[in-house]
Design a protein around this motif. Structure first.
Motif, PDB file in Angstrom:
ATOM      1  N   MET A   3      45.500  -4.072 -28.376  1.00 28.64           N
ATOM      2  CA  MET A   3      44.979  -3.347 -27.250  1.00 28.64           C
ATOM      3  C   MET A   3      44.638  -4.306 -26.109  1.00 28.64           C
ATOM      4  N   SER A   4      44.318  -5.522 -26.435  1.00 29.35           N
ATOM      5  CA  SER A   4      43.908  -6.491 -25.420  1.00 29.35           C
ATOM      6  C   SER A   4      45.116  -6.961 -24.622  1.00 29.35           C
ATOM      7  N   ARG A   5      44.972  -6.909 -23.312  1.00 34.17           N
ATOM      8  CA  ARG A   5      46.028  -7.404 -22.429  1.00 34.17           C
ATOM      9  C   ARG A   5      45.646  -8.793 -21.960  1.00 34.17           C
ATOM     10  N   GLY A   6      46.654  -9.606 -21.742  1.00 37.48           N
ATOM     11  CA  GLY A   6      46.390 -10.932 -21.196  1.00 37.48           C
ATOM     12  C   GLY A   6      46.054 -10.829 -19.718  1.00 37.48           C
ATOM     13  N   PHE A   7      45.429 -11.835 -19.199  1.00 34.67           N
ATOM     14  CA  PHE A   7      45.083 -11.876 -17.784  1.00 34.67           C
ATOM     15  C   PHE A   7      46.374 -12.040 -16.993  1.00 34.67           C
ATOM     16  N   SER A   8      46.642 -11.094 -16.110  1.00 38.96           N
ATOM     17  CA  SER A   8      47.938 -11.071 -15.422  1.00 38.96           C
ATOM     18  C   SER A   8      48.106 -12.210 -14.421  1.00 38.96           C
ATOM     19  N   LEU A   9      47.043 -12.854 -14.027  1.00 42.51           N
ATOM     20  CA  LEU A   9      47.130 -13.951 -13.061  1.00 42.51           C
ATOM     21  C   LEU A   9      47.009 -15.323 -13.730  1.00 42.51           C
ATOM     22  N   SER A  10      47.228 -15.372 -15.037  1.00 42.44           N
ATOM     23  CA  SER A  10      47.059 -16.650 -15.739  1.00 42.44           C
ATOM     24  C   SER A  10      48.079 -17.687 -15.280  1.00 42.44           C
ATOM     25  N   GLY A  11      49.282 -17.271 -14.957  1.00 42.85           N
ATOM     26  CA  GLY A  11      50.281 -18.210 -14.436  1.00 42.85           C
ATOM     27  C   GLY A  11      49.843 -18.799 -13.109  1.00 42.85           C
ATOM     28  N   LEU A  12      49.311 -17.955 -12.254  1.00 44.31           N
ATOM     29  CA  LEU A  12      48.806 -18.424 -10.964  1.00 44.31           C
ATOM     30  C   LEU A  12      47.619 -19.362 -11.163  1.00 44.31           C
ATOM     31  N   LEU A  71      39.908 -17.446  -8.760  1.00 39.27           N
ATOM     32  CA  LEU A  71      40.692 -16.962  -9.899  1.00 39.27           C
ATOM     33  C   LEU A  71      39.869 -17.008 -11.192  1.00 39.27           C
ATOM     34  N   ASP A  72      39.031 -18.014 -11.331  1.00 39.31           N
ATOM     35  CA  ASP A  72      38.162 -18.078 -12.511  1.00 39.31           C
ATOM     36  C   ASP A  72      37.228 -16.881 -12.576  1.00 39.31           C
ATOM     37  N   ARG A  73      36.680 -16.502 -11.427  1.00 40.09           N
ATOM     38  CA  ARG A  73      35.803 -15.322 -11.402  1.00 40.09           C
ATOM     39  C   ARG A  73      36.579 -14.068 -11.783  1.00 40.09           C
ATOM     40  N   LEU A  74      37.818 -13.952 -11.298  1.00 40.24           N
ATOM     41  CA  LEU A  74      38.643 -12.796 -11.678  1.00 40.24           C
ATOM     42  C   LEU A  74      38.930 -12.808 -13.180  1.00 40.24           C
ATOM     43  N   ALA A  75      39.226 -13.978 -13.716  1.00 42.27           N
ATOM     44  CA  ALA A  75      39.494 -14.091 -15.158  1.00 42.27           C
ATOM     45  C   ALA A  75      38.254 -13.724 -15.967  1.00 42.27           C
ATOM     46  N   ALA A 121      35.825 -11.711 -15.022  1.00 41.87           N
ATOM     47  CA  ALA A 121      35.640 -10.259 -14.905  1.00 41.87           C
ATOM     48  C   ALA A 121      36.626  -9.530 -15.821  1.00 41.87           C
ATOM     49  N   HIS A 122      37.857 -10.016 -15.889  1.00 43.49           N
ATOM     50  CA  HIS A 122      38.866  -9.415 -16.768  1.00 43.49           C
ATOM     51  C   HIS A 122      38.419  -9.520 -18.225  1.00 43.49           C
ATOM     52  N   ALA A 123      37.922 -10.693 -18.611  1.00 48.99           N
ATOM     53  CA  ALA A 123      37.470 -10.885 -19.997  1.00 48.99           C
ATOM     54  C   ALA A 123      36.314  -9.946 -20.324  1.00 48.99           C
ATOM     55  N   LEU A 124      35.406  -9.756 -19.380  1.00 48.42           N
ATOM     56  CA  LEU A 124      34.298  -8.826 -19.608  1.00 48.42           C
ATOM     57  C   LEU A 124      34.793  -7.392 -19.768  1.00 48.42           C
ATOM     58  N   ARG A 125      35.746  -6.991 -18.920  1.00 46.88           N
ATOM     59  CA  ARG A 125      36.304  -5.628 -19.048  1.00 46.88           C
ATOM     60  C   ARG A 125      37.020  -5.463 -20.385  1.00 46.88           C
ATOM     61  N   GLU A 126      37.769  -6.469 -20.803  1.00 45.89           N
ATOM     62  CA  GLU A 126      38.471  -6.398 -22.086  1.00 45.89           C
ATOM     63  C   GLU A 126      37.469  -6.322 -23.239  1.00 45.89           C
TER      64      GLU A 126
END
Length: 140
Positions: free
Chosen positions: A1-10, A104-108, A110-115
């Motif tokens: 169910m967990s999706r990877g962070f879509s901006l990890s490449g960036l 980008l770290d802040r976005l990551a 936030a993504h981890a918290l949502r996941e």
């Protein structure tokens, strides 16, 4: 169910850019420090140079050496100014690269918290369903 962070490449690219900017800053600072050391050495040599002239030729040679040394010091000062500008530019580029990676770290984060929240919600739903089934089974 967990999706990877879509901006990890960036994020990886921005990390590489930040490290490259840090290297350029470090190199600019080292170059500026070396130029300052050369200038100090040249000034010390100029101060230590003897000025006792025994004849006209020696006096002319001393004067020519001092003119050349002062010209060299002037060039060192110009170089120091250019290198100070390069350090400032490199520092600004590094600051900008760090700002971008922090965003980008802040976005990551936030993504981890949502996941994590989604995972905990799904887990709670499963627990509630198991508890509901247990109650129904006990009631029958």
């Amino acid at each position: 169910m967990s999706r990877g962070f879509s901006l990890s490449g960036l994020m990886r690219v921005r990390g590489i850019q930040e490290r490259a900017a840090a290297q350029r800053l470090s190199r600019a600072v080292i170059d500026a420090e070396q130029s300052d050391a050369r200038e100090r050495h040249a000034r010390a040599a100029l101060d230590a140079a003897g000025s006792e002239a025994v004849d006209v030729r020696t006096l002319a040679a001393i004067a020519a050496a001092r003119v050349a040394a002062r010209r060299q010091l002037s060039e060192f000062e110009s170089l120091a100014q250019l290198q100070a500008e390069a350090v400032d530019e490199a520092r600004e580029a590094h600051r900008e690269a760090r700002r971008e990676i922090r965003a980008l770290d802040r976005l990551a984060d936030a993504h981890a918290l949502r996941e994590q929240a989604a995972f905990l919600k799904a887990e709670q739903n499963e627990i509630d369903e198991i508890a509901g089934r247990t109650r129904r089974d006990d009631a029958t």
